[in-house]
Design a protein around this motif. Structure first.
Motif, mmCIF file in Angstrom:
data_model
loop_
_atom_site.group_PDB
_atom_site.id
_atom_site.type_symbol
_atom_site.label_atom_id
_atom_site.label_comp_id
_atom_site.label_asym_id
_atom_site.label_seq_id
_atom_site.Cartn_x
_atom_site.Cartn_y
_atom_site.Cartn_z
ATOM 1 N N LEU A 72 -36.133 -35.721 -40.092
ATOM 2 C CA LEU A 72 -36.833 -35.637 -41.348
ATOM 3 C C LEU A 72 -38.484 -36.119 -41.411
ATOM 4 C CD1 LEU A 72 -35.880 -36.067 -44.821
ATOM 5 C CD2 LEU A 72 -37.640 -37.623 -44.016
ATOM 6 N N ARG A 73 -39.254 -34.944 -41.959
ATOM 7 C CA ARG A 73 -40.751 -35.495 -41.846
ATOM 8 C C ARG A 73 -41.104 -35.923 -43.398
ATOM 9 N NH1 ARG A 73 -46.069 -33.183 -42.557
ATOM 10 N NH2 ARG A 73 -45.248 -31.109 -43.487
ATOM 11 N N LEU A 74 -41.944 -36.965 -43.117
ATOM 12 C CA LEU A 74 -42.082 -37.605 -44.747
ATOM 13 C C LEU A 74 -43.005 -36.491 -45.446
ATOM 14 C CD1 LEU A 74 -42.801 -41.071 -43.580
ATOM 15 C CD2 LEU A 74 -40.790 -40.179 -44.386
ATOM 16 N N HIS A 75 -42.778 -36.351 -46.814
ATOM 17 C CA HIS A 75 -43.424 -35.438 -47.631
ATOM 18 C C HIS A 75 -44.873 -36.036 -48.062
ATOM 19 C CE1 HIS A 75 -43.989 -32.516 -50.687
ATOM 20 N NE2 HIS A 75 -44.006 -33.314 -51.614
ATOM 21 N N GLY A 120 -37.470 -30.185 -49.170
ATOM 22 C CA GLY A 120 -37.929 -28.555 -48.764
ATOM 23 C C GLY A 120 -37.876 -28.637 -47.061
ATOM 24 N N GLU A 121 -38.623 -27.911 -46.502
ATOM 25 C CA GLU A 121 -38.591 -27.826 -45.114
ATOM 26 C C GLU A 121 -39.989 -27.352 -44.741
ATOM 27 O OE1 GLU A 121 -36.201 -24.567 -43.339
ATOM 28 O OE2 GLU A 121 -34.441 -25.929 -43.479
ATOM 29 N N ASP A 122 -40.162 -28.199 -43.570
ATOM 30 C CA ASP A 122 -41.832 -27.739 -43.174
ATOM 31 C C ASP A 122 -41.809 -26.453 -42.219
ATOM 32 O OD1 ASP A 122 -40.625 -28.510 -40.897
ATOM 33 O OD2 ASP A 122 -42.105 -30.264 -40.261
ATOM 34 N N ARG A 123 -43.066 -26.232 -41.760
ATOM 35 C CA ARG A 123 -43.033 -24.761 -40.906
ATOM 36 C C ARG A 123 -42.055 -25.059 -39.746
ATOM 37 N NH1 ARG A 123 -48.651 -26.880 -40.282
ATOM 38 N NH2 ARG A 123 -48.782 -27.832 -37.958
ATOM 39 N N ASP A 124 -41.703 -26.115 -39.203
ATOM 40 C CA ASP A 124 -40.930 -26.087 -38.114
ATOM 41 C C ASP A 124 -39.564 -26.219 -38.153
ATOM 42 O OD1 ASP A 124 -43.347 -26.181 -36.473
ATOM 43 O OD2 ASP A 124 -43.625 -28.202 -36.817
ATOM 44 N N ALA A 127 -36.463 -31.075 -42.053
ATOM 45 C CA ALA A 127 -36.469 -31.486 -43.593
ATOM 46 C C ALA A 127 -37.548 -32.309 -43.948
ATOM 47 C CB ALA A 127 -35.176 -32.319 -43.649
ATOM 48 N N LEU A 128 -38.062 -32.119 -45.358
ATOM 49 C CA LEU A 128 -39.366 -32.681 -45.591
ATOM 50 C C LEU A 128 -38.960 -33.399 -46.912
ATOM 51 C CD1 LEU A 128 -42.360 -32.488 -45.180
ATOM 52 C CD2 LEU A 128 -42.397 -30.537 -46.594
ATOM 53 N N GLY A 129 -39.296 -34.990 -46.955
ATOM 54 C CA GLY A 129 -38.812 -35.828 -47.946
ATOM 55 C C GLY A 129 -39.351 -36.843 -48.316
ATOM 56 N N THR A 130 -38.983 -37.577 -49.282
ATOM 57 C CA THR A 130 -39.512 -38.967 -49.613
ATOM 58 C C THR A 130 -38.382 -39.929 -49.416
ATOM 59 O OG1 THR A 130 -40.814 -37.953 -51.430
ATOM 60 C CG2 THR A 130 -40.306 -40.319 -51.657
#
Length: 187
Positions: A72-75, A120-124, A127-130
């Motif tokens: 997960l990447r931080l939004h 959502g999702e990033d370009r890679d 997962a994108l989240g808080t």
């Protein structure tokens, strides 16, 4: 003698009214199905949640966590990559800004269970989240500590937190070369 009715409707005329009504209802339905969003009458979706216990959390970089098997990447954050920006600590020593941001993220989640709401999702495809760790919002805490920049699409509150970090000369704002504003586009 046979009585002839002059005004007797033909069989086709008897079908006109029901046929016209059915056509009108069908066209109205078609119009509504294209004009009204599909999710208008469905209950609002809750955001998916990813949770991980303290032992299943790994910090990959200053804005990316591995929660069990999920990455997960931080939004709404921008963090310099390792080796791309140089910062100075309180003693004036040069250090890698990306590595320092990863250390700050590791300190925030160390020994704590983490819960993340996926947006959502990033370009890679990640997962994108808080995320929250022990009731503390990780995204906002990284910005407040000065180790992350608020993304252009971030909430206005995150921009205000970044401004406070800049005024307090914390993290990236202490003495980074180049300045965070200059590298914002390249992060």
């Amino acid at each position: 003698m046979r009585i002839r009715r002059i005004f007797r409707p033909s069989p086709a005329a008897r079908l006109r009214l029901p046929l016209a009504a059915a056509t009108g209802i069908g066209l109205s339905g078609l119009l509504l199905s294209t004009a009204v969003p599909r999710d208008l009458f469905t209950p609002s979706r809750t955001l998916p949640v990813i949770s991980a216990s303290a032992g299943d959390i790994r910090v990959l970089d200053g804005e990316t966590l591995r929660l069990g098997a999920q990455v997960l990447r931080l939004h709404a954050l921008q963090v310099p990559e390792r080796g791309r920006a140089t910062c100075r600590d309180a003693a004036g020593q040069s250090m890698d800004c990306g590595a320092a941001a990863a250390e700050a993220l590791a300190a925030l989640v160390a020994g704590r269970d983490v819960t993340c709401r996926v947006r959502g999702e990033d370009r890679d495809g990640r997962a994108l989240g808080t995320c929250e760790a022990a009731g503390v919002e990780v995204n906002a805490s990284l910005v407040a500590a000065g180790w992350a920049l608020a993304d252009a699409g971030a909430a206005p509150a995150l921009g205000a937190i970044e401004a406070a970090a800049r005024e307090g000369a914390r993290g990236l704002w202490a003495a980074s070369v180049p300045a965070p504003e200059a590298s914002r586009r390249g992060l």
